[in-house]
Design a protein around this motif. Structure first.
Motif, mmCIF file in Angstrom:
data_model
loop_
_atom_site.group_PDB
_atom_site.id
_atom_site.type_symbol
_atom_site.label_atom_id
_atom_site.label_comp_id
_atom_site.label_asym_id
_atom_site.label_seq_id
_atom_site.Cartn_x
_atom_site.Cartn_y
_atom_site.Cartn_z
ATOM 1 N N ARG A 42 -9.337 15.372 23.331
ATOM 2 C CA ARG A 42 -8.478 15.632 24.475
ATOM 3 C C ARG A 42 -9.248 16.422 25.524
ATOM 4 O O ARG A 42 -10.116 17.218 25.207
ATOM 5 N N ASP A 43 -8.877 16.167 26.787
ATOM 6 C CA ASP A 43 -9.430 16.900 27.920
ATOM 7 C C ASP A 43 -8.235 17.469 28.671
ATOM 8 O O ASP A 43 -7.587 16.762 29.449
ATOM 9 N N ASN A 44 -7.933 18.722 28.427
ATOM 10 C CA ASN A 44 -6.745 19.319 29.034
ATOM 11 C C ASN A 44 -6.871 19.424 30.552
ATOM 12 O O ASN A 44 -5.867 19.399 31.262
ATOM 13 N N ALA A 45 -8.083 19.538 31.067
ATOM 14 C CA ALA A 45 -8.271 19.612 32.518
ATOM 15 C C ALA A 45 -7.898 18.283 33.182
ATOM 16 O O ALA A 45 -7.478 18.269 34.347
ATOM 17 N N SER B 231 -7.717 5.387 26.374
ATOM 18 C CA SER B 231 -7.378 6.595 27.105
ATOM 19 C C SER B 231 -5.873 6.673 27.281
ATOM 20 O O SER B 231 -5.198 5.641 27.384
ATOM 21 N N CYS B 232 -5.365 7.860 27.344
ATOM 22 C CA CYS B 232 -3.937 8.078 27.591
ATOM 23 C C CYS B 232 -3.824 9.212 28.597
ATOM 24 O O CYS B 232 -4.144 10.366 28.277
ATOM 25 N N ALA B 233 -3.383 8.865 29.798
ATOM 26 C CA ALA B 233 -3.216 9.847 30.855
ATOM 27 C C ALA B 233 -1.775 10.331 30.868
ATOM 28 O O ALA B 233 -0.843 9.528 30.867
ATOM 29 N N ALA B 234 -1.609 11.640 30.885
ATOM 30 C CA ALA B 234 -0.281 12.236 30.834
ATOM 31 C C ALA B 234 0.061 12.931 32.140
ATOM 32 O O ALA B 234 -0.795 13.569 32.764
ATOM 33 N N THR C 46 2.479 20.463 31.255
ATOM 34 C CA THR C 46 2.567 21.023 29.915
ATOM 35 C C THR C 46 1.697 20.280 28.917
ATOM 36 O O THR C 46 1.871 20.424 27.722
ATOM 37 N N PHE C 47 0.741 19.502 29.390
ATOM 38 C CA PHE C 47 -0.064 18.671 28.498
ATOM 39 C C PHE C 47 -0.724 19.500 27.411
ATOM 40 O O PHE C 47 -0.717 19.123 26.241
ATOM 41 N N SER C 48 -1.297 20.628 27.773
ATOM 42 C CA SER C 48 -2.047 21.417 26.796
ATOM 43 C C SER C 48 -1.156 21.993 25.705
ATOM 44 O O SER C 48 -1.643 22.373 24.644
#
Length: 122
Positions: A71-74, A21-24, A28-30
């Motif tokens: 990816r999970d933009n939420a 996993s990579c948490a950002a 502006t992730f999406s």
């Protein structure tokens, strides 16, 4: 500024699975392309997988059919599901975020995580 934190690495036997996993941080992730790279001792950092802003996916030939990027933009998170792991997959895996249009080269990404070790025993 984007900060990336990887997790999920570890030691696994050949044939096993891991999910990275990579948490950002940041809002502006999406709008970022996200990639996974890996580096083993005495080797250059190599492309593993990437996912575009529109969720198109790209894979290195060596992992195609075994790894899946999503990816999970939420949740501002990108994942790398790794199945049928092989000893040659052993490396430090890095998450990267890019604001441009490149996908395959490390210098096309603007932000990097600290890396997580994946070790596959035979």
């Amino acid at each position: 500024q984007v900060q990336l934190v990887e997790s999920g690495g570890g030691l696994v036997q050949a044939g096993g699975s891991l999910r990275l996993s990579c948490a950002a941080s940041g809002r502006t992730f999406s709008s970022n392309a996200m990639g996974w790279f890996r580096q083993s001792p005495k080797k250059e950092r190599e492309f593993v997988a990437a996912i575009s802003r529109s969720s198109s996916t790209y894979y290195a030939d060596s992992v195609k059919g075994r790894f899946t990027i999503s990816r999970d933009n939420a949740k501002n998170t990108v994942y790398l599901q790794m199945n049928s792991l092989k000893p040659e997959d052993t490396a430090v895996y890095y998450c990267a975020a890019g604001t441009g249009w490149g996908i395959y080269r490390p210098n096309e990404y603007d932000y990097w995580g600290q890396g997580t070790q994946v070790t596959v025993s035979s």
